[in-house]
Design a protein around this motif. Structure first.
Motif, PDB file in Angstrom:
ATOM      1  N   GLU A  45     -19.690  21.662   6.796  1.00  0.00           N
ATOM      2  CA  GLU A  45     -19.833  22.933   7.934  1.00  0.00           C
ATOM      3  C   GLU A  45     -20.572  22.538   9.352  1.00  0.00           C
ATOM      4  O   GLU A  45     -19.984  22.827  10.639  1.00  0.00           O
ATOM      5  CB  GLU A  45     -19.831  24.332   7.758  1.00  0.00           C
ATOM      6  N   SER A  46     -21.951  21.653   8.908  1.00  0.00           N
ATOM      7  CA  SER A  46     -22.810  22.009   9.708  1.00  0.00           C
ATOM      8  C   SER A  46     -22.464  20.979  11.004  1.00  0.00           C
ATOM      9  O   SER A  46     -22.296  20.780  11.891  1.00  0.00           O
ATOM     10  CB  SER A  46     -24.172  21.953   9.106  1.00  0.00           C
ATOM     11  N   LYS A  47     -21.697  19.919   9.699  1.00  0.00           N
ATOM     12  CA  LYS A  47     -21.439  18.686  10.765  1.00  0.00           C
ATOM     13  C   LYS A  47     -19.800  18.462  11.760  1.00  0.00           C
ATOM     14  O   LYS A  47     -19.631  17.774  13.079  1.00  0.00           O
ATOM     15  CB  LYS A  47     -21.069  17.560   9.758  1.00  0.00           C
ATOM     16  N   LEU A  48     -19.507  19.636  11.099  1.00  0.00           N
ATOM     17  CA  LEU A  48     -18.002  19.940  12.289  1.00  0.00           C
ATOM     18  C   LEU A  48     -18.058  20.628  13.237  1.00  0.00           C
ATOM     19  O   LEU A  48     -18.279  20.869  14.449  1.00  0.00           O
ATOM     20  CB  LEU A  48     -17.263  20.602  10.947  1.00  0.00           C
ATOM     21  N   TYR A  49     -19.213  21.747  12.885  1.00  0.00           N
ATOM     22  CA  TYR A  49     -20.656  22.520  13.677  1.00  0.00           C
ATOM     23  C   TYR A  49     -20.554  21.381  15.031  1.00  0.00           C
ATOM     24  O   TYR A  49     -20.798  22.193  16.797  1.00  0.00           O
ATOM     25  CB  TYR A  49     -21.196  23.696  13.770  1.00  0.00           C
ATOM     26  N   GLU A  50     -21.642  20.938  15.100  1.00  0.00           N
ATOM     27  CA  GLU A  50     -22.731  19.370  15.695  1.00  0.00           C
ATOM     28  C   GLU A  50     -21.303  19.525  16.403  1.00  0.00           C
ATOM     29  O   GLU A  50     -21.656  19.054  17.737  1.00  0.00           O
ATOM     30  CB  GLU A  50     -23.400  18.784  14.634  1.00  0.00           C
ATOM     31  N   LEU A  51     -19.603  19.070  15.938  1.00  0.00           N
ATOM     32  CA  LEU A  51     -19.081  17.652  16.671  1.00  0.00           C
ATOM     33  C   LEU A  51     -18.748  19.162  17.849  1.00  0.00           C
ATOM     34  O   LEU A  51     -18.613  18.270  18.855  1.00  0.00           O
ATOM     35  CB  LEU A  51     -18.027  17.519  15.723  1.00  0.00           C
ATOM     36  N   VAL A  60     -24.149  26.825  -6.294  1.00  0.00           N
ATOM     37  CA  VAL A  60     -25.560  26.616  -4.958  1.00  0.00           C
ATOM     38  C   VAL A  60     -25.210  25.505  -4.544  1.00  0.00           C
ATOM     39  O   VAL A  60     -25.160  25.058  -3.531  1.00  0.00           O
ATOM     40  CB  VAL A  60     -27.256  27.137  -6.013  1.00  0.00           C
ATOM     41  N   PHE A  61     -24.803  24.253  -5.656  1.00  0.00           N
ATOM     42  CA  PHE A  61     -24.824  22.649  -4.741  1.00  0.00           C
ATOM     43  C   PHE A  61     -23.098  23.198  -4.111  1.00  0.00           C
ATOM     44  O   PHE A  61     -23.177  22.010  -3.166  1.00  0.00           O
ATOM     45  CB  PHE A  61     -24.378  22.856  -6.015  1.00  0.00           C
ATOM     46  N   ASP A  62     -22.121  23.619  -4.395  1.00  0.00           N
ATOM     47  CA  ASP A  62     -20.936  23.842  -3.597  1.00  0.00           C
ATOM     48  C   ASP A  62     -21.288  24.067  -2.267  1.00  0.00           C
ATOM     49  O   ASP A  62     -20.453  24.172  -1.472  1.00  0.00           O
ATOM     50  CB  ASP A  62     -19.973  24.956  -4.520  1.00  0.00           C
ATOM     51  N   ALA A  63     -22.464  25.333  -2.786  1.00  0.00           N
ATOM     52  CA  ALA A  63     -22.698  26.037  -0.669  1.00  0.00           C
ATOM     53  C   ALA A  63     -23.230  24.819  -0.062  1.00  0.00           C
ATOM     54  O   ALA A  63     -22.976  24.848   1.023  1.00  0.00           O
ATOM     55  CB  ALA A  63     -23.099  27.170  -1.236  1.00  0.00           C
ATOM     56  N   ILE A  64     -24.165  23.923  -1.306  1.00  0.00           N
ATOM     57  CA  ILE A  64     -24.864  22.746   0.161  1.00  0.00           C
ATOM     58  C   ILE A  64     -24.297  21.928   0.220  1.00  0.00           C
ATOM     59  O   ILE A  64     -23.857  21.737   1.525  1.00  0.00           O
ATOM     60  CB  ILE A  64     -26.280  22.055  -1.465  1.00  0.00           C
ATOM     61  N   LEU A  65     -22.936  21.712  -0.397  1.00  0.00           N
ATOM     62  CA  LEU A  65     -21.636  21.056  -0.004  1.00  0.00           C
ATOM     63  C   LEU A  65     -21.437  21.764   1.188  1.00  0.00           C
ATOM     64  O   LEU A  65     -20.576  20.532   2.537  1.00  0.00           O
ATOM     65  CB  LEU A  65     -21.134  19.635  -0.959  1.00  0.00           C
ATOM     66  N   ALA A  66     -20.476  22.219   0.464  1.00  0.00           N
ATOM     67  CA  ALA A  66     -20.001  23.402   2.027  1.00  0.00           C
ATOM     68  C   ALA A  66     -20.565  23.647   3.274  1.00  0.00           C
ATOM     69  O   ALA A  66     -20.209  23.550   4.907  1.00  0.00           O
ATOM     70  CB  ALA A  66     -19.022  24.275   1.745  1.00  0.00           C
ATOM     71  N   TYR A  67     -21.782  23.963   3.630  1.00  0.00           N
ATOM     72  CA  TYR A  67     -22.970  24.100   4.629  1.00  0.00           C
ATOM     73  C   TYR A  67     -23.076  22.684   5.329  1.00  0.00           C
ATOM     74  O   TYR A  67     -22.973  22.906   6.379  1.00  0.00           O
ATOM     75  CB  TYR A  67     -23.918  24.509   4.079  1.00  0.00           C
ATOM     76  N   GLU A  68     -23.344  21.856   4.633  1.00  0.00           N
ATOM     77  CA  GLU A  68     -23.711  20.454   5.354  1.00  0.00           C
ATOM     78  C   GLU A  68     -21.853  19.463   5.971  1.00  0.00           C
ATOM     79  O   GLU A  68     -22.266  20.044   6.947  1.00  0.00           O
ATOM     80  CB  GLU A  68     -23.883  19.450   4.317  1.00  0.00           C
ATOM     81  N   PHE A  95     -26.980  26.026  14.264  1.00  0.00           N
ATOM     82  CA  PHE A  95     -26.248  26.614  13.146  1.00  0.00           C
ATOM     83  C   PHE A  95     -27.235  26.413  12.169  1.00  0.00           C
ATOM     84  O   PHE A  95     -28.022  25.999  12.042  1.00  0.00           O
ATOM     85  CB  PHE A  95     -25.830  25.178  12.872  1.00  0.00           C
ATOM     86  N   ASP A  96     -26.781  27.874  11.193  1.00  0.00           N
ATOM     87  CA  ASP A  96     -27.691  28.306  10.228  1.00  0.00           C
ATOM     88  C   ASP A  96     -26.323  29.097   9.726  1.00  0.00           C
ATOM     89  O   ASP A  96     -25.392  29.074   9.789  1.00  0.00           O
ATOM     90  CB  ASP A  96     -28.536  29.844  10.682  1.00  0.00           C
ATOM     91  N   LEU A  97     -27.140  30.138   8.209  1.00  0.00           N
ATOM     92  CA  LEU A  97     -26.640  30.548   7.464  1.00  0.00           C
ATOM     93  C   LEU A  97     -25.435  31.183   7.507  1.00  0.00           C
ATOM     94  O   LEU A  97     -24.463  31.649   7.673  1.00  0.00           O
ATOM     95  CB  LEU A  97     -27.240  30.869   5.855  1.00  0.00           C
ATOM     96  N   SER A  98     -26.125  32.257   8.721  1.00  0.00           N
ATOM     97  CA  SER A  98     -25.044  33.634   9.459  1.00  0.00           C
ATOM     98  C   SER A  98     -24.053  32.957   9.883  1.00  0.00           C
ATOM     99  O   SER A  98     -22.347  33.744   9.433  1.00  0.00           O
ATOM    100  CB  SER A  98     -25.910  33.924  10.034  1.00  0.00           C
ATOM    101  N   ILE A  99     -24.170  31.919  10.422  1.00  0.00           N
ATOM    102  CA  ILE A  99     -23.059  31.030  11.603  1.00  0.00           C
ATOM    103  C   ILE A  99     -22.265  30.561  10.101  1.00  0.00           C
ATOM    104  O   ILE A  99     -20.745  30.942  10.484  1.00  0.00           O
ATOM    105  CB  ILE A  99     -23.140  30.202  12.370  1.00  0.00           C
ATOM    106  N   ALA A 100     -22.714  29.943   9.218  1.00  0.00           N
ATOM    107  CA  ALA A 100     -21.726  29.339   7.844  1.00  0.00           C
ATOM    108  C   ALA A 100     -20.765  30.041   7.467  1.00  0.00           C
ATOM    109  O   ALA A 100     -20.008  29.795   7.113  1.00  0.00           O
ATOM    110  CB  ALA A 100     -22.529  28.806   7.443  1.00  0.00           C
ATOM    111  N   PHE A 101     -21.869  31.786   7.200  1.00  0.00           N
ATOM    112  CA  PHE A 101     -20.825  33.082   6.692  1.00  0.00           C
ATOM    113  C   PHE A 101     -19.026  33.766   7.353  1.00  0.00           C
ATOM    114  O   PHE A 101     -18.738  33.963   6.456  1.00  0.00           O
ATOM    115  CB  PHE A 101     -21.570  33.880   5.767  1.00  0.00           C
TER     116      PHE A 101
END
Length: 448
Positions: free
Chosen positions: A269-275, A259-267, A284-290
Motif C-alpha cells: 500500500e505504501s508503494k501504491l500511495y507513493e506512486l 502482523v506479518f500479513d499487515a507488514i506485507l499489506a503496508y509495504e 504515508f503512515d498507519l493512519s492512512i493505511a487503515f
C-alpha cells in the motif's frame, strides 16, 4: 603244528580194550557204577557204541556217516529227557523273553503318550488356525466398528481424511501463490503507474522475476510460504495438548501471522500511495493505511485463508490420527498373524517329530514281538548244546577208530586211509550240526 591237527589227534587217541572182548558184544569195563559220575558213564557209553558199530561195519566210513547221524539223533533224544538241563539252557531265553515283554509294556505306554501328544498338537494347530481367521475378520471389521475392539477411533475416519486432504491441497497452492506474489511485490517489485491494483499486488511472474533478480530474492520469495505453513503446523501441534500455555502460544502465533500479513499489506500500500502521491499529500503512515481498502483486502486475502488452511490442516491431521489408530491396530494384528503362523510351523515340525517317534516306537514293538515269538519257539522246542555233542561224538569216534586199529585185519596203509576217510566224515558231521562253530554259545534248536 596246526592246533586243529593236534585236537584231531587227541580226539582219536586210542583207549585200551580187553583182548578177549567179543566182536559183537558191548565192551566191558571193570569199573564199579557207584564210582562213575553220570557224565563219565554217558561218555563211556558213546565210546562203547562207537567200538561196537565199527566192529559191525568193519570201520567203513560210509557206514560211519549214517551212524553219526543216528548218534546225533540219539543225543537229541537224550537231551530232550534231561529236564533240568533243558530248563537251565532255556533260562537265558526265558529271561530275555520277560525283558522283551517288559520292554513292550514300556514302549506301549510311551506310544500312548506320543499318540496323545500328537492329538493335542493337532488340536493346538486347529486352535491357532481359528485364532488367525478371527484376527483376519477383526482386521476387516476394525474400520467399521472400532469401538467393538476397544479402539478409540471415529468411524469413517479414512473418508473424512481424504476429503479434508483434497480441500487442503488447493488452499496450500493458493497460499504459495499469494505469499510468493505479495512478498515479491512488497519487497522487490517496482510498481508501474499504468498497472491496475490487481496487477501491482498479484504478479503472475513474481517467482521468475525474483530468481532473475538474484538467488537471494528468489530464495526469499520461494521459502517464505513455508514459514506460514510452519506456523500453521505449530498451531496444530500446540492444539493437541489443551492447556493455558499452549493456548497462549497459539494466540501468539496468530498475532505473528497477522502482523506479518499487515507488514506485507503496508509495504504494498505504501508503494501504491507513493506512486499516486501529490505535493499536497501527507506522508504515508498507519493512519492512512487503515483507511485504505487495499490494505485490509491484502491482509484478509492472506490471513483469513491462512486461518482456513490451519483449520483444515488441523482437521486432516486429527482424522489421520484416527485413521492411524485403526491402521496401527490392523498392523498389530497382522504381526500377530505372522507370530501365529510361525507357531503353526513350530507345531507342525514338532508334530512331524512325534510322528517319526511313533513310527520308531511301533517298529521297536514289532521287533520285540518278533523276538518274543522266536524265543517262544526256542522255549517250546529242545535246545541241543552242540558243544556237548562234539564231546560225545569224539568218544564215539575214538571207539570207532580203536576197533580199526586193534581188530581190523588190513595193511597199515589201508588202515590209515580208512581212518582219514572216517575223520572227513566226522568233520563233515560236526559242521553239519554246527558243532564246529567258533562261538561257545552256539546251540541247535529242534522243535518238539
Amino acid at each position: 603244528m596246526n592246533p586243529m591237527t593236534t585236537n584231531i589227534k587227541n580226539l582219536f587217541r586210542l583207549k585200551p580194550v580187553p583182548a578177549d572182548s567179543p566182536k559183537d558184544e558191548p565192551v566191558k569195563f571193570d569199573i564199579e557204577a557207584n564210582q562213575e559220575s553220570t557224565e563219565e558213564s554217558r561218555r563211556r557209553t558213546y565210546h562203547e557204541s562207537g567200538y561196537r558199530d565199527s566192529s559191525r561195519n568193519n570201520g567203513n566210513h560210509t557206514a560211519l556217516s549214517i551212524c553219526l547221524d543216528a548218534i546225533y539223533s540219539k543225543f537229541q533224544n537224550e537231551e530232550k529227557e534231561l529236564g533240568d538241563k533243558q530248563q537251565k539252557l532255556k533260562e537265558p531265553y526265558l529271561n530275555e523273553q520277560k525283558n522283551k515283554e517288559t520292554e513292550i509294556k514300556g514302549l506301549t505306554v510311551s506310544l500312548d503318550n506320543k499318540e496323545e501328544q500328537l492329538k493335542k498338537q493337532g488340536e493346538d494347530i486347529e486352535a491357532v488356525q481359528e485364532t488367525i481367521e478371527k484376527i483376519k475378520f477383526e482386521i476387516n471389521d476394525l474400520p467399521r466398528n472400532p469401538e467393538v475392539y476397544n479402539v478409540k477411533a471415529t468411524k469413517g475416519a479414512s473418508t473424512k481424511f481424504w476429503i479434508g486432504l483434497i480441500i487442503l491441497i488447493p488452499i496450500s497452492l493458493y497460499l504459495f501463490a499469494f505469499y510468493i506474489s505479495t512478498s515479491y511485490s512488497a519487497f522487490f517489485k517496482n510498481f508501474d503507474a499504468n498497472n491496475n491494483i490487481i496487477q501491482s499486488v498479484l504478479d503472475a511472474q513474481a517467482f521468475n522475476k525474483a530468481w532473475a533478480e538474484g538467488p537471494l530474492e528468489g530464495a526469499f520469495v520461494t521459502l517464505i510460504p513455508f514459514v506460514f505453513l510452519g506456523l500453521g503446523y505449530l498451531i496444530h501441534m500446540f492444539g493437541e495438548n489443551k492447556n493455558f500455555v499452549n493456548y497462549a502460544k497459539i494466540t501468539l502465533l496468530f498475532m505473528i501471522t497477522f502482523v506479518f500479513d499487515a507488514i506485507l499489506a503496508y509495504e504494498i500500500e505504501s508503494k501504491l500511495y507513493e506512486l499516486n502521491r501529490t505535493f499536497n499529500s501527507p506522508p504515508f503512515d498507519l493512519s492512512i493505511a487503515f483507511t485504505k481498502n487495499q490494505f485490509w483486502g491484502i491482509i484478509f486475502a492472506g490471513f483469513i485463508v491462512y486461518i482456513i488452511w490451519g483449520l483444515v490442516f488441523d482437521f486432516v491431521m486429527k482424522e489421520h490420527k484416527e485413521k492411524d489408530k485403526i491402521k496401527h491396530e490392523q498392523t498389530k494384528r497382522q504381526k500377530d498373524i505372522l507370530i501365529y503362523k510361525e507357531k503353526i510351523q513350530d507345531l507342525e515340525k514338532q508334530k512331524e517329530e512325534v510322528r517319526q517317534s511313533i513310527g520308531s516306537i511301533k517298529e521297536l514293538i514289532a521287533k520285540a514281538k518278533g523276538r518274543i515269538e522266536e524265543l517262544q519257539n526256542i522255549i517250546d522246542g529242545t535246545i541241543i548244546p552242540t558243544k556237548d555233542y562234539k564231546l560225545y561224538a569224539s568218544e564215539y569216534m575214538q571207539g570207532w577208530i580203536t576197533f580199526i586199529n586193534e581188530k581190523l585185519v588190513v595193511s597199515y596203509p589201508v588202515k590209515q586211509e580208512m581212518i582219514e576217510e572216517c575223520k572227513k566224515q566226522y568233520t563233515y558231521n560236526l559242521n553239519k550240526v554246527g558243532a564246529n562253530s567258533e562261538s561257545q554259545n552256539t546251540v541247535y534248536m529242534s522243535v518238539l
